[in-house]
Design a protein around this motif. Structure first.
Motif, PDB file in Angstrom:
ATOM      1  N   ASP A  77     -48.201 -10.591  18.891  1.00  0.00           N
ATOM      2  CA  ASP A  77     -47.095  -9.636  18.913  1.00  0.00           C
ATOM      3  C   ASP A  77     -46.015 -10.123  17.948  1.00  0.00           C
ATOM      4  O   ASP A  77     -45.312 -11.085  18.234  1.00  0.00           O
ATOM      5  N   CYS A  78     -45.900  -9.457  16.800  1.00  0.00           N
ATOM      6  CA  CYS A  78     -44.924  -9.883  15.780  1.00  0.00           C
ATOM      7  C   CYS A  78     -43.606  -9.141  15.975  1.00  0.00           C
ATOM      8  O   CYS A  78     -43.530  -7.932  15.785  1.00  0.00           O
ATOM      9  N   SER A  79     -42.577  -9.896  16.331  1.00  0.00           N
ATOM     10  CA  SER A  79     -41.239  -9.308  16.489  1.00  0.00           C
ATOM     11  C   SER A  79     -40.413  -9.540  15.226  1.00  0.00           C
ATOM     12  O   SER A  79     -39.218  -9.260  15.202  1.00  0.00           O
ATOM     13  N   SER A 115     -49.722  -8.416   5.446  1.00  0.00           N
ATOM     14  CA  SER A 115     -49.182  -9.745   5.178  1.00  0.00           C
ATOM     15  C   SER A 115     -48.177 -10.204   6.241  1.00  0.00           C
ATOM     16  O   SER A 115     -47.013 -10.491   5.943  1.00  0.00           O
ATOM     17  N   CYS A 116     -48.658 -10.300   7.479  1.00  0.00           N
ATOM     18  CA  CYS A 116     -47.799 -10.711   8.600  1.00  0.00           C
ATOM     19  C   CYS A 116     -47.748 -12.239   8.700  1.00  0.00           C
ATOM     20  O   CYS A 116     -48.739 -12.886   9.055  1.00  0.00           O
ATOM     21  N   ASN A 117     -46.570 -12.804   8.422  1.00  0.00           N
ATOM     22  CA  ASN A 117     -46.405 -14.258   8.549  1.00  0.00           C
ATOM     23  C   ASN A 117     -46.592 -14.719   9.989  1.00  0.00           C
ATOM     24  O   ASN A 117     -47.179 -15.771  10.251  1.00  0.00           O
ATOM     25  N   VAL A 118     -46.031 -13.947  10.925  1.00  0.00           N
ATOM     26  CA  VAL A 118     -46.007 -14.392  12.324  1.00  0.00           C
ATOM     27  C   VAL A 118     -47.431 -14.557  12.870  1.00  0.00           C
ATOM     28  O   VAL A 118     -47.722 -15.509  13.589  1.00  0.00           O
ATOM     29  N   PHE A 119     -48.332 -13.647  12.489  1.00  0.00           N
ATOM     30  CA  PHE A 119     -49.722 -13.779  12.949  1.00  0.00           C
ATOM     31  C   PHE A 119     -50.308 -15.122  12.501  1.00  0.00           C
ATOM     32  O   PHE A 119     -50.819 -15.894  13.319  1.00  0.00           O
TER      33      PHE A 119
HETATM   34 ZN   LIG Z   1     -45.231  -9.814  11.039  1.00  0.00          ZN
END
Ligand SMILES: [Zn+2]
Length: 340
Positions: free
Chosen positions: A100-102, A153-157
Motif C-alpha cells: 500500500d503506497c501512501s 515506477s513506485c519507489n515505496v513498493f
Molecule cells: Zn508509490
C-alpha cells in the motif's frame, strides 16, 4: 598501479577501436541536435547495441558512456524486480504481495537512517517525527502489485520489498554483476555501506553507480536472455559472465515493461519514425551521487527495426528520464535507419 594501467589500456583499446570506426558519423542532422542537447543538459551519453550479440550500433560521447559511473535511479527497478521474482516463496517472502503506497516509505528500525544517510538523502519528516523517503507520486500509488510498481515506477513498493528481504541488495549486486566493469570484468569500488543505502540501492539511489555501457549490458541480458556480453564492434562479443537470474524472471519483467510506453511513465513519449517499433522501455531519474537535489535522467528502450532488436540507453547529466533523457531518445529514434 599495474592493475590501473591495465584498466586504462583496456578502455583505451575500446575507445581507439570506436574512433577508428566512425559510429557517430553518418547523420549530421542528428549529430547537430545531440550536440545541442549535450550543451543544454550538461552532458549526454547514448549507446545503441544489437540485442543478443551486443554489437555497438551507435555511440555518442564515448568517454562518458564507457568511463563515467552514475546512480541508475529507476532503471534499477527492472533488475531488482527480476531478483525479487526469483526469491519468491523463500522464507515466506512474496514478490507479488501488493504494497500500500501512501507516497511515503518509512524504513524499519534495522534500516533506520544514520547521520551519513541524512547528509546524502533528501529524507522528509513525518508527523510522527519519523524520517521517510518519498515516492515518485506525492499522494502515493495506492495498492500496488509488482507489475504496476514497475510500470508506474513506485519507489515505496521496491523499498518495502528490499526492507523485508535483508539479502536483496547483495543478490542484486552479485546476480547482475553490477560491480564488474562491463569490458574488463575488474571489480569496482562499492558505493553503498549503510543499511539504508543498501535498501535504496534497489531503486538506484545511494549506489551502485553504473556506466551507460553497463546499463546496456545488463538490459541486454534482461531483454534477450543473453549472458553479460561485452559490447563490441563486430557482433562477436565475448561473454563477461552469466547472470544469476532465471530466464522466466527476465521474460516476465520484459513483458511488464512492454506497458511502459503505452500506459506507464513513457506514455507521452513521442518520436516520428515508422521504421521503429518500441517493444519495452523504462525511464529513470536518479539523484547525483552524494548530492541531495540535482537529478540525472535515464531511458532504456528495446526497439525493433528491419527485423532486428536493438537496445538504446540515453543519459542526461541534468534532467529527468521523462523529459531530458526522453528528448535524447526521440532524437536517436527519429533518425534511426536514415544514415543510422
Ligand atoms: Zn508509490
Amino acid at each position: 598501479m599495474k592493475k590501473t594501467a591495465r584498466i586504462i589500456s583496456f578502455g583505451t583499446a575500446v575507445l581507439a577501436a570506436v574512433f577508428a570506426f566512425p559510429l557517430s558519423a553518418g547523420n549530421s542532422a542528428r549529430e547537430d541536435i545531440l550536440r545541442q542537447l549535450d550543451g543544454k543538459y550538461g552532458g549526454i551519453g547514448v549507446v545503441v547495441i544489437e540485442a543478443g550479440c551486443a554489437k555497438i550500433e551507435y555511440l555518442f560521447n564515448e568517454t562518458l558512456v564507457l568511463n563515467r559511473r552514475f546512480p541508475a535511479g529507476s532503471i534499477m527497478k527492472p533488475l531488482t524486480a527480476a531478483v525479487l521474482i526469483d526469491h519468491d516463496g523463500i522464507n515466506g517472502f512474496r514478490a507479488d504481495a501488493p504494497v500500500d503506497c501512501s507516497g511515503r516509505f518509512y524504513p524499519s528500525n534495522k534500516n533506520a537512517p544514520g547521520a551519513s544517510d541524512e547528509n546524502i538523502f533528501n529524507l522528509q519528516t513525518g508527523e510522527n517525527g519519523q524520517p521517510y523517503f518519498k515516492c515518485s507520486v506525492r499522494a502515493g500509488h495506492g495498492t500496488t502489485g509488482l507489475p504496476s510498481a514497475l510500470i508506474h515506477s513506485c519507489n515505496v513498493f521496491f523499498l518495502t520489498k528490499a526492507d523485508q528481504w535483508d539479502g536483496c541488495y547483495e543478490k542484486l549486486v552479485s546476480a547482475w554483476g553490477l560491480l564488474k566493469d562491463p569490458v574488463t570484468g575488474n571489480t569496482l569500488t562499492r558505493d553503498a555501506s549503510t543499511p539504508l543505502q543498501k535498501v535504496l540501492a534497489c531503486i538506484g539511489e545511494g549506489g551502485e553507480r553504473i556506466t551507460v555501457l553497463k546499463a546496456a549490458q545488463c538490459f541486454n541480458s534482461l531483454f534477450s536472455g543473453a549472458p553479460l556480453v561485452i559490447p563490441n564492434l563486430n557482433g562477436k562479443g565475448n561473454v563477461l559472465s552469466d547472470v544469476a537470474v532465471s530466464l522466466g524472471a527476465r521474460e516476465r519483467v520484459t513483458a511488464i515493461l512492454s506497458s511502459v510506453s503505452r500506459t506507464g511513465t513513457m506514455k507521452d513519449f513521442k518520436f516520428d519514425n515508422s521504421a521503429v517499433r518500441i517493444i519495452a522501455a523504462k525511464t529513470g531519474t536518479a539523484t547525483h551521487y552524494r548530492k541531495k537535489y540535482d537529478r540525472h535522467g535515464w531511458n532504456v528502450i528495446l526497439f525493433e527495426t528491419n527485423g532486428k532488436k536493438m537496445i538504446l540507453v540515453s543519459f542526461a547529466m541534468n534532467g529527468s528520464g521523462g523529459k531530458e533523457a526522453a528528448n535524447v531518445s526521440s532524437c536517436v529514434l527519429n533518425s534511426w535507419g536514415n544514415g543510422k
